[in-house]
Design an enzyme around this catalytic site. Structure first.
Site, mmCIF file in Angstrom:
data_model
loop_
_atom_site.group_PDB
_atom_site.id
_atom_site.type_symbol
_atom_site.label_atom_id
_atom_site.label_comp_id
_atom_site.label_asym_id
_atom_site.label_seq_id
_atom_site.Cartn_x
_atom_site.Cartn_y
_atom_site.Cartn_z
ATOM 1 N N THR A 1 0.912 -1.404 0.045
ATOM 2 C CA THR A 1 0.093 0.037 -0.036
ATOM 3 C C THR A 1 1.057 1.146 0.003
ATOM 4 O OG1 THR A 1 -1.860 -1.020 1.069
ATOM 5 C CG2 THR A 1 -1.816 1.305 1.449
ATOM 6 N N THR B 1 -4.345 -1.018 -4.141
ATOM 7 C CA THR B 1 -3.117 -1.684 -4.145
ATOM 8 C C THR B 1 -3.061 -3.208 -4.470
ATOM 9 O OG1 THR B 1 -2.422 -0.277 -2.434
ATOM 10 C CG2 THR B 1 -1.024 -2.138 -2.525
ATOM 11 N N ASN B 2 -4.280 -3.866 -4.091
ATOM 12 C CA ASN B 2 -4.175 -5.187 -4.256
ATOM 13 C C ASN B 2 -4.183 -5.618 -5.684
ATOM 14 O OD1 ASN B 2 -4.331 -4.894 -1.472
ATOM 15 N ND2 ASN B 2 -6.388 -5.569 -1.195
ATOM 16 N N THR C 1 33.171 -39.487 -12.592
ATOM 17 C CA THR C 1 31.920 -39.672 -11.771
ATOM 18 C C THR C 1 32.403 -39.975 -10.301
ATOM 19 O OG1 THR C 1 31.923 -42.075 -12.386
ATOM 20 C CG2 THR C 1 30.639 -40.550 -13.751
ATOM 21 N N SER D 1 46.386 -13.494 -3.145
ATOM 22 C CA SER D 1 46.817 -13.674 -2.084
ATOM 23 C C SER D 1 47.639 -12.177 -1.659
ATOM 24 C CB SER D 1 47.443 -14.827 -1.638
ATOM 25 O OG SER D 1 47.896 -14.809 -0.319
ATOM 26 N N SER D 2 47.392 -12.006 -0.383
ATOM 27 C CA SER D 2 48.290 -10.887 0.319
ATOM 28 C C SER D 2 49.591 -11.560 0.827
ATOM 29 C CB SER D 2 47.252 -10.071 1.303
ATOM 30 O OG SER D 2 46.945 -11.075 2.485
ATOM 31 N N LYS E 1 50.018 -16.328 -6.470
ATOM 32 C CA LYS E 1 48.880 -17.186 -6.245
ATOM 33 C C LYS E 1 47.602 -16.432 -7.101
ATOM 34 C CE LYS E 1 46.304 -19.665 -2.793
ATOM 35 N NZ LYS E 1 44.873 -19.330 -3.357
#
Length: 466
Positions: free
Chosen positions: A106, A146-147, A192, A324-325, A330
């Site tokens: 609404t 509104t509905n 698999t 990576s830090s 990497k």
């Protein structure tokens, strides 16, 4: 309503008066809702498709009410002009409400009514808030609730957004099919349960991923068509109370004309359509399938590119950023990782949408706002993820063909290929010996005289083409 010297205007509702800035287009009902609902960081203006479809509905409603004699032409034309501006993207910053709100939407409908009314007043040469001339509810919201307005807006917005998602999924599918052609003759071992199985081509693997996306598209298209069945004209519970005779038919006609969507139709049972939100559950389910399909592909790519030493190392994903830090050199599979996170979020929204749909009572479900927020977010993020996946990952993938060929030739999995000729028992013995000694199954089968070189090549070739 009058404008005061301090550049405020006063509007009044059933609760009492509210002062608000004189220059804003929203009104008292929007202010009340903005004060009540501060729940998330998601605002209506972040979803322009919803605002535009609300405006289109108001435009169609004004034209319909004019047609059936409910609105004077000058009033209707002013509402139509204001609605057209909003549908084109203007004044969206005036839609200030949180997407999560009580009241079954609404507040959102009120926000639209007020913005359109105040802009329409300006078209007529009047000040904002001069509602004796043109009223948000008496005129802009005539014959509506509104509905029926809110779910209609959701469905049309979602129809548009799923169209964009389908376009982006087509980009992803094309990228996968292109790689399938590139790797058409690249032989590898299928797996698999993460164990070596039988030979295939890398092209077949990519082609299978493309089919998964295509099937997800098919489900989405099916649900997308159903979004065009609307309950507009049903007003509060689907009975059409307070709508002028002929309004519903004219409103649907104008909606088709404005949007160009000839498939728009009035629901055969407006009471059922107003109470039932299953279409949103169906759409969410289709989106979840899109997400899980994309995430499955992302997971496969992370495995196949793992290592590169010490892992599968069969594929090389394009390097996108340092991984990576602390570990120099990497590089992580950040694009597939992001795709999977989108899928997780879509699944979360699906759970919330399912719960919200189930919780509706009697003639109305009041929880459509949370469904809308989840669906809009799912579609937007999936659309972005599809093109990101295609352009920043799939398109740049290369294969370590010699490694894959070595794995094929040294794999005990070839015993499965040879078993129809040498028999299951003999093939089992070959596989066990290969695993125990590290010998190639092809060398063992030739050394034991079980197959000729020509038979070996033929059986492997047939395994790849069956």
């Amino acid at each position: 309503m009058t404008e005061v010297q301090t550049h405020l205007r006063t509007e009044t509702d059933l609760i009492g008066p509210v002062e608000l800035p004189a220059d804003v287009y929203y009104g008292v009902n929007t202010v009340r809702a903005a004060e009540n609902f501060q729940l998330s960081s998601t605002r209506l203006e972040q979803f322009p498709e919803l605002i535009s479809t609300l405006a289109i509905i108001k435009q169609a409603a004004a034209a319909a009410n004019r047609d059936v004699g409910g609105l004077e032409t000058t009033i209707a034309d002013a509402i139509i002009a204001a609605s057209q501006e909003i549908a084109a993207g203007q004044f969206h910053e005036q839609f200030i409400l949180d997407m999560i709100q009580g009241g079954a939407g609404t507040s959102t409908n009120m926000n639209a009514n007020e913005v359109i009314a105040n802009r329409a007043l300006e078209h007529l040469g009047h000040a904002k808030g001069d509602y004796d001339v043109l009223h948000p509810l008496n005129h802009v919201n005539m014959g509506q609730s509104t509905n029926d307005v809110y779910p209609t807006a959701l469905k049309l917005a979602l129809h548009h957004m799923t169209g964009l998602l389908l376009e982006n999924l087509a980009v992803l599918k094309k990228s996968l099919r292109t790689k399938a052609e590139v790797f058409d003759s690249t032989v590898k071992m299928g797996r698999t349960q993460l164990q070596i199985a039988v030979p295939m081509t890398l092209g077949q693997e990519f082609a299978a991923w493309a089919v998964m996306i295509e099937r997800a598209e098919t489900g989405l298209k099916r649900v997308r068509f159903d979004l065009l069945e609307l309950n507009l004209g049903g007003t509060a519970i689907g009975t059409g109370l307070n709508a002028n005779p002929g309004y519903r038919e004219r409103a649907i006609h104008h909606l088709r004309d404005i949007t160009g969507l000839t498939g728009i139709a009035s629901a055969p049972d407006l009471i059922a359509s107003t109470a039932d939100t299953q279409i949103f559950v169906d759409l969410s389910s289709a989106l979840k399938r899109v997400g899980t399909s994309m995430s499955k592909i992302a997971n496969d790519l992370r495995l196949l590119s793992s290592g590169p030493s010490g892992g599968f190392g069969e594929l090389n994903l394009p390097a996108r950023q340092a991984g990576s830090s602390i570990m120099p050199g990497k590089v992580n599979p950040v694009i597939p990782e992001a795709v999977s996170q989108v899928a997780f979020q879509v699944a979360g929204h699906d759970a919330a949408i399912t719960m919200a749909s189930e919780a509706g009572q009697l003639q109305l479900n009041p929880f459509e706002p949370i469904m809308a927020r989840g669906l809009f977010d799912s579609i937007s993020t999936l659309s972005n993820a599809a093109t990101m996946f295609a352009e920043k990952c799939i398109d740049g993938i290369t294969a370590n063909e010699s490694l894959m060929r070595d794995i094929v030739e040294g794999s005990a999995g070839l015993a499965t290929v040879f078993s129809p000729v040498v028999g299951y028992k003999e093939a089992t013995a070959l596989a066990l010996e290969a695993n125990a000694t590290g010998a190639k199954v092809t060398d063992l089968v030739l050394a034991k005289g079980l197959l000729s070189p020509q038979q070996v090549e033929q059986l492997i070739s047939e395994a790849l083409t069956n």
